[in-house]
Design an enzyme around this catalytic site. Structure first.
Site, PDB file in Angstrom:
ATOM      1  N   GLU A 171      18.150  56.020  43.545  1.00  0.00           N
ATOM      2  CA  GLU A 171      18.487  57.088  42.600  1.00  0.00           C
ATOM      3  C   GLU A 171      19.070  56.522  41.312  1.00  0.00           C
ATOM      4  O   GLU A 171      19.951  57.126  40.713  1.00  0.00           O
ATOM      5  CB  GLU A 171      19.474  58.069  43.264  1.00  0.00           C
ATOM      6  N   PHE A 174      26.318  64.543  50.834  1.00  0.00           N
ATOM      7  CA  PHE A 174      25.704  65.871  50.710  1.00  0.00           C
ATOM      8  C   PHE A 174      24.355  65.747  49.990  1.00  0.00           C
ATOM      9  O   PHE A 174      24.262  65.231  48.882  1.00  0.00           O
ATOM     10  CB  PHE A 174      26.633  66.815  49.923  1.00  0.00           C
ATOM     11  N   GLY A 175      23.307  66.256  50.628  1.00  0.00           N
ATOM     12  CA  GLY A 175      21.968  66.259  50.039  1.00  0.00           C
ATOM     13  C   GLY A 175      21.560  67.659  49.645  1.00  0.00           C
ATOM     14  O   GLY A 175      21.749  68.610  50.426  1.00  0.00           O
ATOM     15  N   TYR A 176      21.014  67.807  48.442  1.00  0.00           N
ATOM     16  CA  TYR A 176      20.610  69.138  47.957  1.00  0.00           C
ATOM     17  C   TYR A 176      19.182  69.136  47.410  1.00  0.00           C
ATOM     18  O   TYR A 176      18.684  70.174  46.973  1.00  0.00           O
ATOM     19  CB  TYR A 176      21.587  69.622  46.865  1.00  0.00           C
ATOM     20  N   GLY A 177      18.543  67.959  47.450  1.00  0.00           N
ATOM     21  CA  GLY A 177      17.162  67.848  46.964  1.00  0.00           C
ATOM     22  C   GLY A 177      16.278  67.369  48.096  1.00  0.00           C
ATOM     23  O   GLY A 177      16.273  67.950  49.186  1.00  0.00           O
ATOM     24  N   SER A 178      15.565  66.271  47.845  1.00  0.00           N
ATOM     25  CA  SER A 178      14.651  65.766  48.883  1.00  0.00           C
ATOM     26  C   SER A 178      15.394  65.372  50.153  1.00  0.00           C
ATOM     27  O   SER A 178      14.820  65.351  51.241  1.00  0.00           O
ATOM     28  CB  SER A 178      13.839  64.582  48.348  1.00  0.00           C
TER      29      SER A 178
HETATM   30  C1  BEZ Z   1      19.322  64.815  47.202  1.00  0.00           C
HETATM   31  O1  BEZ Z   1      20.191  65.556  47.532  1.00  0.00           O
HETATM   32  O2  BEZ Z   1      18.233  64.892  47.672  1.00  0.00           O
HETATM   33  C2  BEZ Z   1      19.605  63.811  46.174  1.00  0.00           C
HETATM   34  C3  BEZ Z   1      19.669  64.219  44.888  1.00  0.00           C
HETATM   35  C4  BEZ Z   1      19.918  63.276  43.931  1.00  0.00           C
HETATM   36  C5  BEZ Z   1      20.106  61.960  44.255  1.00  0.00           C
HETATM   37  C6  BEZ Z   1      20.059  61.587  45.572  1.00  0.00           C
HETATM   38  C7  BEZ Z   1      19.808  62.515  46.528  1.00  0.00           C
END
Ligand code: BEZ
Length: 189
Positions: A99, A24-28
């Site tokens: 990360e 699951f991605g929630y940022g970039s």
């Molecule tokens: C993301 O969801 O983009 C993400 C956030 C933190 C670490 C790795 C990916």
């Protein structure tokens, strides 16, 4: 906890024998995936809120002027919208490295738009990691983001791309959109 989380994440091996795993991605990751994936789907997880509370000195800032990037904080009943990727477990070695600044793998239930769900993984930076910055007002966060840049580019680009991607998904995130509003205002003055 020290900044570097690679070794801790390698111990979280419960999906290593699986042919594929949902991430699951929630940022970039919502707007950019720089790794191969089998499938990509809008998704959500519950009980977590997205917050610009994690410091970034390796991607969107420096040691002396850290930027701010997102992490998830527990909040009963909250829904965090993002993008899920079906990947082979080998991709986690790459993500652990990228990360390494405080993010830990966590197993979570991921919900999809068709009502189905699957157990998968998400990276979360908790308050216990050394790069955690914690809460600040949306205006203060916007000021810090406006000033910061690192090897991956300006911190403002990260925020603006994330806000745009959420809008394209049709999802509201008041915290992200409020920081965006302040950032645009700061750029105009
Ligand atoms: C993301 O969801 O983009 C993400 C956030 C933190 C670490 C790795 C990916």
């Amino acid at each position: 906890m020290s900044h570097n989380t690679i070794a801790i994440n390698q111990r979280m091996d419960r999906f290593d024998s699986h042919a594929s795993v949902w991430l699951f991605g929630y940022g970039s990751l919502i707007y950019k995936a720089d790794f191969p994936f089998l499938e990509r789907r809008p998704a959500h997880i519950t009980g977590w809120s997205r917050r610009f509370w994690q410091g970034s000195h390796d991607h969107r800032g420096t040691e002396t002027a850290p930027g701010r990037v997102v992490t998830l904080v527990p909040e009963p009943g909250a829904v965090c919208h993002g993008m899920a990727y079906l990947v082979t477990p080998e991709e986690f070695a790459h993500l652990d490295h990228r990360e390494k600044n405080g993010y830990l793998r966590l197993a979570t239930e991921i919900g999809f738009e068709d009502g189905s769900s699957a157990l998968g993984l998400v990276y979360i930076a908790t308050h216990e990691n050394a790069a955690f910055l914690g809460p600040a007002s949306e205006r203060a966060i916007a000021r810090q983001i406006a000033e910061a840049r690192g090897p991956s580019g300006p911190n403002s680009e990260y925020l603006l791309e994330l806000a745009k991607a959420l809008r394209e998904l049709g999802k509201n995130d008041p915290h992200v959109f409020e920081i965006e509003r302040h950032l645009v205002e700061l750029a105009e003055h």
